[in-house]
Write an enzyme that holds these catalytic residues in place. Structure first.
Site, PDB file in Angstrom:
ATOM      1  N   HIS A   1      -1.284  -2.565   6.225  1.00 39.34           N
ATOM      2  CA  HIS A   1      -0.147  -1.447   6.306  1.00 39.34           C
ATOM      3  C   HIS A   1       1.227  -2.009   7.222  1.00 39.34           C
ATOM      4  O   HIS A   1       1.933  -1.280   7.366  1.00 39.34           O
ATOM      5  CB  HIS A   1      -0.554   0.147   6.691  1.00 39.34           C
ATOM      6  CG  HIS A   1      -1.636   0.498   5.776  1.00 39.34           C
ATOM      7  ND1 HIS A   1      -1.854   1.642   5.722  1.00 39.34           N
ATOM      8  CD2 HIS A   1      -2.507  -0.254   4.770  1.00 39.34           C
ATOM      9  CE1 HIS A   1      -2.823   1.830   4.807  1.00 39.34           C
ATOM     10  NE2 HIS A   1      -2.875   0.845   4.074  1.00 39.34           N
TER      11      HIS A   1
ATOM     12  N   ASP B   1       0.970  -1.095   0.094  1.00 44.75           N
ATOM     13  CA  ASP B   1       0.050  -0.097  -0.113  1.00 44.75           C
ATOM     14  C   ASP B   1       0.791   1.252  -0.035  1.00 44.75           C
ATOM     15  O   ASP B   1       1.474   1.419   1.060  1.00 44.75           O
ATOM     16  CB  ASP B   1      -1.113   0.104   1.361  1.00 44.75           C
ATOM     17  CG  ASP B   1      -1.749  -1.429   1.108  1.00 44.75           C
ATOM     18  OD1 ASP B   1      -3.088  -1.029   0.894  1.00 44.75           O
ATOM     19  OD2 ASP B   1      -1.241  -2.075   1.530  1.00 44.75           O
TER      20      ASP B   1
ATOM     21  N   ASN C   1     -10.323  -2.374  -0.919  1.00 43.63           N
ATOM     22  CA  ASN C   1     -11.602  -1.393  -0.586  1.00 43.63           C
ATOM     23  C   ASN C   1     -11.700  -0.148  -0.705  1.00 43.63           C
ATOM     24  O   ASN C   1     -12.767   0.406  -0.609  1.00 43.63           O
ATOM     25  CB  ASN C   1     -11.635  -2.040   1.014  1.00 43.63           C
ATOM     26  CG  ASN C   1     -10.691  -1.405   1.996  1.00 43.63           C
ATOM     27  OD1 ASN C   1      -9.363  -1.569   1.679  1.00 43.63           O
ATOM     28  ND2 ASN C   1     -10.835  -0.515   2.746  1.00 43.63           N
ATOM     29  N   HIS C   2     -10.527   0.722  -1.031  1.00 45.64           N
ATOM     30  CA  HIS C   2     -10.546   2.004  -1.155  1.00 45.64           C
ATOM     31  C   HIS C   2     -10.399   2.334  -2.880  1.00 45.64           C
ATOM     32  O   HIS C   2     -10.117   3.496  -3.363  1.00 45.64           O
ATOM     33  CB  HIS C   2      -9.554   2.584  -0.476  1.00 45.64           C
ATOM     34  CG  HIS C   2      -9.871   2.725   1.021  1.00 45.64           C
ATOM     35  ND1 HIS C   2     -10.675   3.495   1.685  1.00 45.64           N
ATOM     36  CD2 HIS C   2      -8.959   2.310   1.858  1.00 45.64           C
ATOM     37  CE1 HIS C   2     -10.585   3.345   2.830  1.00 45.64           C
ATOM     38  NE2 HIS C   2      -9.805   2.735   3.188  1.00 45.64           N
TER      39      HIS C   2
ATOM     40  N   GLU D   1      -4.307   1.803  -3.849  1.00 42.78           N
ATOM     41  CA  GLU D   1      -5.532   2.259  -3.158  1.00 42.78           C
ATOM     42  C   GLU D   1      -5.765   3.167  -2.188  1.00 42.78           C
ATOM     43  O   GLU D   1      -6.578   3.791  -1.720  1.00 42.78           O
ATOM     44  CB  GLU D   1      -6.463   1.016  -2.578  1.00 42.78           C
ATOM     45  CG  GLU D   1      -5.874   0.480  -1.434  1.00 42.78           C
ATOM     46  CD  GLU D   1      -6.950  -0.069  -0.296  1.00 42.78           C
ATOM     47  OE1 GLU D   1      -8.125  -0.312  -0.669  1.00 42.78           O
ATOM     48  OE2 GLU D   1      -6.532  -0.103   0.758  1.00 42.78           O
ATOM     49  N   ASN D   2      -4.419   3.644  -1.465  1.00 40.47           N
ATOM     50  CA  ASN D   2      -4.068   4.717  -0.819  1.00 40.47           C
ATOM     51  C   ASN D   2      -3.269   5.897  -1.027  1.00 40.47           C
ATOM     52  O   ASN D   2      -3.055   6.588  -0.267  1.00 40.47           O
ATOM     53  CB  ASN D   2      -3.526   4.139   0.663  1.00 40.47           C
ATOM     54  CG  ASN D   2      -4.319   3.129   1.274  1.00 40.47           C
ATOM     55  OD1 ASN D   2      -4.014   1.962   1.457  1.00 40.47           O
ATOM     56  ND2 ASN D   2      -5.746   3.365   1.758  1.00 40.47           N
TER      57      ASN D   2
ATOM     58  N   HIS E   1      -5.528  -8.695  -0.760  1.00 38.39           N
ATOM     59  CA  HIS E   1      -6.014  -7.568   0.127  1.00 38.39           C
ATOM     60  C   HIS E   1      -7.043  -7.907   1.068  1.00 38.39           C
ATOM     61  O   HIS E   1      -8.265  -7.736   1.021  1.00 38.39           O
ATOM     62  CB  HIS E   1      -6.580  -6.277  -0.808  1.00 38.39           C
ATOM     63  CG  HIS E   1      -6.446  -5.136  -0.154  1.00 38.39           C
ATOM     64  ND1 HIS E   1      -5.185  -4.304  -0.346  1.00 38.39           N
ATOM     65  CD2 HIS E   1      -7.293  -4.300   0.338  1.00 38.39           C
ATOM     66  CE1 HIS E   1      -5.511  -2.992   0.158  1.00 38.39           C
ATOM     67  NE2 HIS E   1      -6.477  -3.040   0.528  1.00 38.39           N
TER      68      HIS E   1
ATOM     69  N   HIS F   1      -2.934  -4.430   2.644  1.00 40.00           N
ATOM     70  CA  HIS F   1      -4.263  -3.818   3.458  1.00 40.00           C
ATOM     71  C   HIS F   1      -4.010  -3.321   4.892  1.00 40.00           C
ATOM     72  O   HIS F   1      -4.100  -2.291   5.038  1.00 40.00           O
ATOM     73  CB  HIS F   1      -5.300  -4.670   3.478  1.00 40.00           C
ATOM     74  CG  HIS F   1      -6.438  -3.993   4.209  1.00 40.00           C
ATOM     75  ND1 HIS F   1      -7.209  -3.015   3.829  1.00 40.00           N
ATOM     76  CD2 HIS F   1      -7.218  -4.561   5.328  1.00 40.00           C
ATOM     77  CE1 HIS F   1      -8.098  -2.739   4.517  1.00 40.00           C
ATOM     78  NE2 HIS F   1      -8.167  -3.796   5.602  1.00 40.00           N
TER      79      HIS F   1
END
Length: 269
Positions: free
Chosen positions: A177, A8, A67-68, A39-40, A150, A175
């Site tokens: 982190h 991530d 999920n983001h 995603e982040n 993830h 996911h």
């Protein structure tokens, strides 16, 4: 082939760590293809087109989500233009695909983005779906298969390792982190429960610590924010796959700010 996988990327600090280090590391470790989780990447939530172009310019070849993935709505049109995928077990009606296929050094390579169940959005069963997807790819003669799993629960990732270790080249967790110290090559499959974030290392999962601390001390939430300045970390797994799609070795690379890199070898079973 030698593949680099970055977990991530969290906000501007994460993007800047790629700018500082990625192209040099690609040369030093003879990396043929680089995957990163987006995603982040845009202030901690989703991905903008501007930041997508930025990351590709730093040497990333394709990117996976989570999920983001859909936090920035402009991504709905970006899937058709850029090498991006989102979790395959999202509803099929959503934009984007969950598998990216390409050719590296004359070998067909498939990258799959998969999302777990625990604490995640409502998606199809990742376990039954991925077994069928891998079976389909192998029936097409594709031996080089990489999965970004993830997921929140380490048990879900561990279970997928056991289910898929004979059929895929690598299974890499994202996911949480928080990097885990279990990089391994088991039965020809590269596995780690979580690669860990690239971004701020002195807050809470890459974010400013004020809101998380308030939440845990008072039960009152707030909007998580990425600091403009922080102590940063770069984390990447590099692994080698032979012509039969089996992983023959792997290593983890960490860099704290601009300090010398730390390289640790995977254990091999």
């Amino acid at each position: 082939m030698r593949i680099g996988f970055i977990g991530d990327i969290v906000g501007k600090p994460g993007r800047l760590m790629l700018k500082r280090h990625l192209k040099r590391l690609q040369q030093e470790h003879f990396i043929d293809f680089t995957i990163a989780n987006y995603e982040n990447a845009s202030h901690g939530f989703g991905l903008t087109e501007k930041n997508c172009i930025e990351l590709l310019g730093y040497g990333v070849d394709m990117m996976t989500g989570g999920n983001h993935s859909f936090d920035k709505k402009e991504i709905l049109t970006m899937f058709d233009t850029y090498p991006l995928i989102r979790p395959i077990n999202y509803p099929k009606e959503l934009a984007g695909k969950g598998i990216y296929e390409t050719t590296v050094l004359g070998q067909n390579l498939a990258i799959i983005n998969l999302m777990g169940h625990y604490t995640m959005p409502m998606v199809d069963n990742p376990f039954t779906m991925i077994v069928e997807e891998v079976k389909m790819l192998k029936s097409q003669g594709i031996k080089h298969i990489i999965i970004d799993i993830h997921a929140e629960a380490s048990a879900e990732k561990n279970a997928l390792r056991q289910i898929l270790k004979h059929d895929v080249s690598a299974l890499l967790g994202t996911h949480t982190h928080v990097a885990t110290d279990d990089l391994q090559v088991v039965d020809g499959c590269c596995y780690v429960t979580d690669v860990g974030l690239t971004g701020c290392r002195d807050g809470v999962i890459g974010m400013d610590d004020a809101v998380p601390m308030k939440r845990f001390l008072t039960s009152l939430g707030g909007h998580y924010d990425v600091p403009d300045e922080c102590k940063a970390i770069f984390q990447m797994v590099v692994f080698e796959i032979d012509d039969e799609g089996r992983c023959v070795g792997a290593e983890k690379i960490k860099i704290h700010d601009d300090m010398p890199k730390i390289v640790t070898q995977a254990w091999v079973d």
